[in-house]
Scaffold this motif. Sequence first.
Motif, PDB file in Angstrom:
ATOM      1  N   MET A 184      14.163  34.823  41.571  1.00  0.00           N
ATOM      2  CA  MET A 184      14.180  35.102  42.992  1.00  0.00           C
ATOM      3  C   MET A 184      15.272  36.138  43.275  1.00  0.00           C
ATOM      4  O   MET A 184      16.405  35.994  42.857  1.00  0.00           O
ATOM      5  N   ARG A 185      14.919  37.169  43.988  1.00  0.00           N
ATOM      6  CA  ARG A 185      15.847  38.247  44.322  1.00  0.00           C
ATOM      7  C   ARG A 185      16.812  37.800  45.409  1.00  0.00           C
ATOM      8  O   ARG A 185      16.408  37.218  46.403  1.00  0.00           O
ATOM      9  N   ARG A 186      18.079  38.078  45.228  1.00  0.00           N
ATOM     10  CA  ARG A 186      19.111  37.733  46.204  1.00  0.00           C
ATOM     11  C   ARG A 186      19.661  39.028  46.804  1.00  0.00           C
ATOM     12  O   ARG A 186      19.625  40.077  46.161  1.00  0.00           O
ATOM     13  N   MET A 187      20.158  38.934  48.043  1.00  0.00           N
ATOM     14  CA  MET A 187      20.649  40.131  48.735  1.00  0.00           C
ATOM     15  C   MET A 187      21.972  39.853  49.421  1.00  0.00           C
ATOM     16  O   MET A 187      22.224  38.734  49.877  1.00  0.00           O
TER      17      MET A 187
ATOM     18  N   VAL B  86      20.118  42.320  53.944  1.00  0.00           N
ATOM     19  CA  VAL B  86      19.364  41.357  54.765  1.00  0.00           C
ATOM     20  C   VAL B  86      19.340  41.829  56.223  1.00  0.00           C
ATOM     21  O   VAL B  86      18.290  41.812  56.866  1.00  0.00           O
ATOM     22  N   ALA B  87      20.477  42.263  56.719  1.00  0.00           N
ATOM     23  CA  ALA B  87      20.555  42.731  58.102  1.00  0.00           C
ATOM     24  C   ALA B  87      19.641  43.940  58.318  1.00  0.00           C
ATOM     25  O   ALA B  87      18.897  43.998  59.300  1.00  0.00           O
ATOM     26  N   ARG B  88      19.702  44.898  57.412  1.00  0.00           N
ATOM     27  CA  ARG B  88      18.878  46.102  57.534  1.00  0.00           C
ATOM     28  C   ARG B  88      17.392  45.741  57.523  1.00  0.00           C
ATOM     29  O   ARG B  88      16.631  46.215  58.359  1.00  0.00           O
ATOM     30  N   ARG B  89      16.988  44.879  56.618  1.00  0.00           N
ATOM     31  CA  ARG B  89      15.569  44.518  56.505  1.00  0.00           C
ATOM     32  C   ARG B  89      15.092  43.692  57.694  1.00  0.00           C
ATOM     33  O   ARG B  89      13.899  43.687  58.008  1.00  0.00           O
TER      34      ARG B  89
ATOM     35  N   ARG C  79      28.305  36.954  50.451  1.00  0.00           N
ATOM     36  CA  ARG C  79      27.139  36.147  50.799  1.00  0.00           C
ATOM     37  C   ARG C  79      25.972  36.608  49.923  1.00  0.00           C
ATOM     38  O   ARG C  79      25.777  37.804  49.735  1.00  0.00           O
ATOM     39  N   ASP C  80      25.178  35.666  49.478  1.00  0.00           N
ATOM     40  CA  ASP C  80      24.085  35.956  48.555  1.00  0.00           C
ATOM     41  C   ASP C  80      22.804  35.335  49.120  1.00  0.00           C
ATOM     42  O   ASP C  80      22.439  34.212  48.789  1.00  0.00           O
TER      43      ASP C  80
END
Length: 167
Positions: free
Chosen positions: A1-4, A9-12, A40-41
């Motif tokens: 699972m990809r983490r960001m 996250v905010a941009r997406r 934060r992940d």
Amino acid sequence: MRRMKVGEVARRASLSTATVRYYEDIGLMPPPPRTPNGYRDYPAKAIERLRFIREAQESGLALAEITSILELRGQGQPTCHHVVDLLERHLQDVDRRIESLRASRDLYAGLIERARTLEPADCTDPDRCQTISIELSGIIARPEGARPRWRRRKHRRVVTMVRRDRS
């Protein structure tokens, strides 16, 4: 699972990083795990939750109302009836505001109509304009026992009628 990280996250989700952190602070977003260096992940599913929160706000729901929806979902309960109740309350509020705006419009139209019939030469009181003399104009049908009260509402003054109960 990809983490960001929070920026991605905010941009997406079309939000600012400060907004994402704020949602976390007030409990709308669960705190994500942290990387060993403290970042934060976020999991990919955080984007969908953030988009829901943004869309719910855009539809007029308050953060507290959105929290109640997410809490119900978190408990595995359906939310449709709850959301309908919230939206109905908002619709009733909009209807009340429309009625208030119609009353304001009627007041202004009446004042304009009255002003067009007044003779400027007859306006001799240095402390007031005869156009704004609402009581004398008969424009407002004042309920018995009510008196006008001025109050501020978002940088404009509105007149409301206040009924005085004499008990």
